[in-house]
Every structure is written in structure tokens, then in C-alpha cells.
Design an enzyme around this catalytic site. Structure first.
Site, PDB file in Angstrom:
ATOM      1  N   SER A   1       0.834  -1.194   0.000  1.00  0.00           N
ATOM      2  CA  SER A   1       0.000   0.000   0.000  1.00  0.00           C
ATOM      3  C   SER A   1       0.875   1.253   0.000  1.00  0.00           C
ATOM      4  O   SER A   1       1.778   1.351  -0.823  1.00  0.00           O
ATOM      5  CB  SER A   1      -0.957  -0.066   1.187  1.00  0.00           C
TER       6      SER A   1
ATOM      7  N   LYS B   1       4.348   1.974  -2.242  1.00  0.00           N
ATOM      8  CA  LYS B   1       4.849   3.163  -2.947  1.00  0.00           C
ATOM      9  C   LYS B   1       6.289   3.415  -2.496  1.00  0.00           C
ATOM     10  O   LYS B   1       7.176   3.724  -3.291  1.00  0.00           O
ATOM     11  CB  LYS B   1       4.001   4.403  -2.622  1.00  0.00           C
TER      12      LYS B   1
ATOM     13  N   HIS C   1      -7.228  -6.055   0.819  1.00  0.00           N
ATOM     14  CA  HIS C   1      -6.037  -5.198   0.666  1.00  0.00           C
ATOM     15  C   HIS C   1      -4.921  -5.666   1.602  1.00  0.00           C
ATOM     16  O   HIS C   1      -5.119  -5.798   2.802  1.00  0.00           O
ATOM     17  CB  HIS C   1      -6.460  -3.761   0.976  1.00  0.00           C
TER      18      HIS C   1
HETATM   19  C1  MCU Z   1      -2.580   2.217  -1.691  1.00  0.00           C
HETATM   20  O1  MCU Z   1      -2.081   2.983  -0.617  1.00  0.00           O
HETATM   21  C2  MCU Z   1      -2.893   3.813   0.161  1.00  0.00           C
HETATM   22  C3  MCU Z   1      -3.820   4.669  -0.665  1.00  0.00           C
HETATM   23  O2  MCU Z   1      -3.056   5.454  -1.561  1.00  0.00           O
HETATM   24  C4  MCU Z   1      -4.629   5.555   0.252  1.00  0.00           C
HETATM   25  O3  MCU Z   1      -5.587   6.307  -0.460  1.00  0.00           O
HETATM   26  C5  MCU Z   1      -5.330   4.792   1.336  1.00  0.00           C
HETATM   27  O4  MCU Z   1      -5.825   5.715   2.289  1.00  0.00           O
HETATM   28  O5  MCU Z   1      -4.430   3.996   2.002  1.00  0.00           O
HETATM   29  C6  MCU Z   1      -3.703   3.065   1.236  1.00  0.00           C
HETATM   30  C7  MCU Z   1      -2.851   2.387   2.264  1.00  0.00           C
HETATM   31  O6  MCU Z   1      -1.740   2.758   2.507  1.00  0.00           O
HETATM   32  O7  MCU Z   1      -3.484   1.469   3.008  1.00  0.00           O
HETATM   33  C8  MCU Z   1      -2.826   0.917   4.082  1.00  0.00           C
END
Ligand code: MCU
Length: 376
Positions: free
Chosen positions: A172, A176, A303
Site C-alpha cells: 500500500s 509506494k 487489501h
Molecule cells: C494504496 O495505498 C494507500 C492509498 O493510496 C490511500 O488512499 C489509502 O488511504 O491507504 C492506502 C494504504 O496505505 O493502506 C494501508
């Protein structure tokens, strides 16, 4: 259209494999200036310790100092061990990693670049040195922290952890961070971003047209992940001088295993597949197509789930790039529901690059640390 990864700023296309090193340096510069913010050169002083439970890092640069630490969990058996730096603790299949004989370094990126701050008041070990108004975003700050951990491992004498066999992973927002960490430090032998979404692996140009994907303006404002300079591109990614297929390509020829989740539209897996396919063209041109794996064809849509489909490719990548015991070939396995079409995104073709005795294309882990970005 995606920029031509083989075309130099002077308008000519590279023709030899060793030319990739110069082109990679150009891409690095463009990506820092337009997407992530600058990664400072190796600090004046980095010191620290590696034990069987802990890594400490002390940095001094530009007259300022800061420190952070990470925890270590060793596999059974006797070392020194390869290690995988896990950013943020989400999603990594640590049981499989340790069973393969690889140590886990649990790194909390927030100690180096905190979330929840304003862009002009960034906090953490990176910003204590480079300033709270630094234009560098959190992803690059986190990646700087990874580089400093590798500095300490390299300086430690290699009794606990091997100096030349470090991987990086995260899911997530930490996915990145993982792709940025692997792209911007040529010492990372295996890069494994998981479900990285907007601002991670997926092509930035593809996100506005991908149903349900996290908009670029949202990725820019949700947290200061991207550099301040990205503000002028959130509404017009076509104006970017680079895109993430070239960030993927910066990892070449080293090991890269991209994992994505097709079930959650927000994660932009269709644009992710185009980034992987575009980056894979550079791997092909360097003669190392088997060093990149992309896998989004998975069942469980949760996720950051640990998924059975990724276990075997994870083991194969570890064997090939961290243990030096395997020679598995890369796999591109794209979920049909999130399958992008590279052909519709490019007006360039992949050149045949000649061999010229350059060291840019070392096959697995050996010979791949040389490069203009090593150690920064
Ligand atoms: C995919 O990573 C992020 C996403 O960009 C965000 O919009 C969301 O709030 O959180 C994701 C994440 O890091 O989840 C743990």
C-alpha cells in the site's frame, strides 16, 4: 503516450547496454524533479550498529544530525543472512521469507518521514536534517532511510547480515515507498512493491482514465507522499517528463517482483500492468527479461492480504536475487479484469542494445551495484 525510456535528453536513443547507466541517471534526475523531490547525496557521516535484534542508524549531514532504528528478526540457522527490509509491516509474507533463510528488518518509515503534517512542516529523521520545508516527499524520505540502513549493514563487517543481499518490500503506501527505495538505490538486490496504487507503480498518465483509481490530486494531498513539485502535474500528468514505467526500469537489471490486487479499483492495477509492461521492455533490451515478475492474478481481494499465489514466485525471487541458489525465470501474470494495453500507450519500439562489455547488466545480484545512483 508514455515517454520513450530509451531516448536521451539530447534526443538520441541509446544503442548499447552500458548506455543504460547514463539514461537511468537522467530518469533519476527527472523523477526527483517532477515526482518525488530530490534524494540528497550520501550524508557526510553515517554510523550505526547491527545486532541480531536491532539496527541503529546515526546520520550527520549539512551540520545536522538525526537517528532512527529498526528491528531485526533472524531466521533459524547460522548467518550471515540476507535480509529484506519491510516498510511499515503490512502485507509481507514474513513466514515464507524467514523459512527461506532470510532475515526481516522491520522498518517504521514514519520515524524518518511522518504522516499527518503539512507540506511546509514535514517531520522525522530525514526532515530534522534537510528541514521541515524540504520539497522532498515522504516516499523519497523513506527511501533515504532504506539507503542509510544499507550503509550501516555494509559498514558492519557482515557478521550478522550480508552486505550485498538486501531486499525491500511493503504494501500500500509502503508499497509506494518500496518501489521508490528500490529504484533509487542500486544496492537493493530485490525490490517487491505490493498493491502500491496511485503514486506507486501504476503509470501516472493512466490513472485519470482508470475507473475508480485514486486520483492523482488525492494521492498528492492525502499525505505528503509525493514531492511538492508534483502539485503542478496532478491535473496534467501528460506534461510529466517521465512516468513510472521508467521508475520500474530504474530497477533493471536487478530483481523486481511487483504484486497487485485487481479487486480494489482504488489501487489502479490496470495502470500498474502498463507500468510493468513498459518497464519490462527495458529489462528485455538489457537481456534480463527474466529478472522482472508482475503478478496481479489473485483470488483474495483483501487489501494487503498474504496470498498463496505469490508464495512460489516469492521463494524463487529470494533464491535468485538474495541467496544466489536459483535461476527462475520472471513471470508476467496479469488479472484479465485489470489488463492494460502497452501498445496503446507507446509510440516507441524497443531497441536491440549491443553488448559492449559494460557492467550495467549483471545477471542476478553480482555486478549490479555499480551505477550512478549507488549509495545515494
Ligand atoms: C494504496 O495505498 C494507500 C492509498 O493510496 C490511500 O488512499 C489509502 O488511504 O491507504 C492506502 C494504504 O496505505 O493502506 C494501508
Amino acid at each position: 503516450m508514455l515517454p520513450d525510456p530509451f531516448k536521451k535528453l539530447n534526443g538520441t536513443r541509446i544503442s548499447t547496454k552500458s548506455d543504460w547507466r547514463c539514461r537511468r541517471a537522467e530518469i533519476k534526475d527527472l523523477a526527483e524533479k517532477s515526482i518525488y523531490g530530490p534524494k540528497p547525496a550520501k550524508p557526510a557521516s553515517v554510523t550505526g550498529t547491527v545486532s541480531s535484534s536491532n539496527i541503529t542508524v546515526n546520520v550527520t549531514d549539512q551540520g545536522k544530525s538525526s537517528s532512527f532504528s529498526a528491528t531485526v528478526s533472524l531466521p533459524s540457522g547460522s548467518g550471515p543472512f540476507p535480509a529484506i527490509i519491510v516498510l511499515g509491516g503490512l502485507g509481507a509474507d514474513t513466514a515464507t521469507i524467514k523459512a527461506a533463510g532470510v532475515a526481516i528488518i522491520s522498518y517504521d518509515p514514519y520515524t524518518v518521514g511522518r504522516e499527518g503534517t503539512a507540506r511546509n512542516n514535514k517531520q522525522g529523521a530525514f526532515y530534522s536534517i534537510y528541514g521541515p520545508t524540504s520539497s522532498t516527499g515522504l516516499l523519497m524520505a523513506w527511501s533515504w532511510g532504506v539507503s542509510r540502513i544499507i550503509d550501516v549493514i555494509q559498514q558492519s563487517g557482515g557478521n550478522v547480515l550480508k552486505a550485498d543481499a538486501t531486499g525491500v518490500t511493503g504494501c500500500s503506501r509502503f508499497g509506494k515507498g518500496a518501489i521508490v527505495a528500490g529504484a533509487f538505490d542500486q544496492r537493493v538486490a530485490l525490490t517487491m512493491p505490493i498493491e502500491s496504487g496511485s503514486g506507486g507503480v501504476p503509470i501516472l498518465r493512466g490513472i485519470p482514465g482508470e475507473n475508480g483509481a485514486q486520483p492523482l490530486s488525492s494521492a498528492y494531498t492525502e499525505q505528503p507522499w509525493l514531492g511538492d513539485a508534483f502539485n503542478s502535474y496532478t491535473g496534467n500528468p501528460n506534461a510529466l517528463p517521465v512516468d513510472t514505467h521508467e521508475v520500474v526500469a530504474m530497477v533493471a537489471p536487478r530483481g523486481l517482483f511487483i504484486m497487485e490486487n485487481p479487486a480494489v479499483d482504488w489501487l489502479a492495477a490496470k495502470s500498474g500492468s502498463v507500468a510493468a509492461l513498459g518497464g519490462a521492455e527495458v529489462y528485455k533490451a538489457l537481456g534480463v527479461a527474466s529478472n522482472i515478475t508482475y503478478w496481479s492474478d489473485v483470488q483474495d481481494g483483501t487489501h494487503c492480504a498474504v496470498r498463496p499465489e505469490w508464495k512460489t514466485p516469492l521463494q524463487q525471487n529470494i533464491q535468485k536475487f538474495l541467496l544466489g541458489t536459483g535461476n527462475g525465470s520472471g513471470v508476467i501474470r496479469i488479472a484479465p479484469s485489470k489488463s492494460g494495453n502497452l501498445a496503446s500507450w507507446r509510440d516507441w519500439q524497443t531497441p536491440t542494445l549491443s553488448d559492449d562489455g559494460g557492467s550495467t547488466t549483471g545477471g542476478s545480484t553480482a555486478g549490479t551495484t555499480a551505477g550512478t545512483t549507488a549509495g545515494t
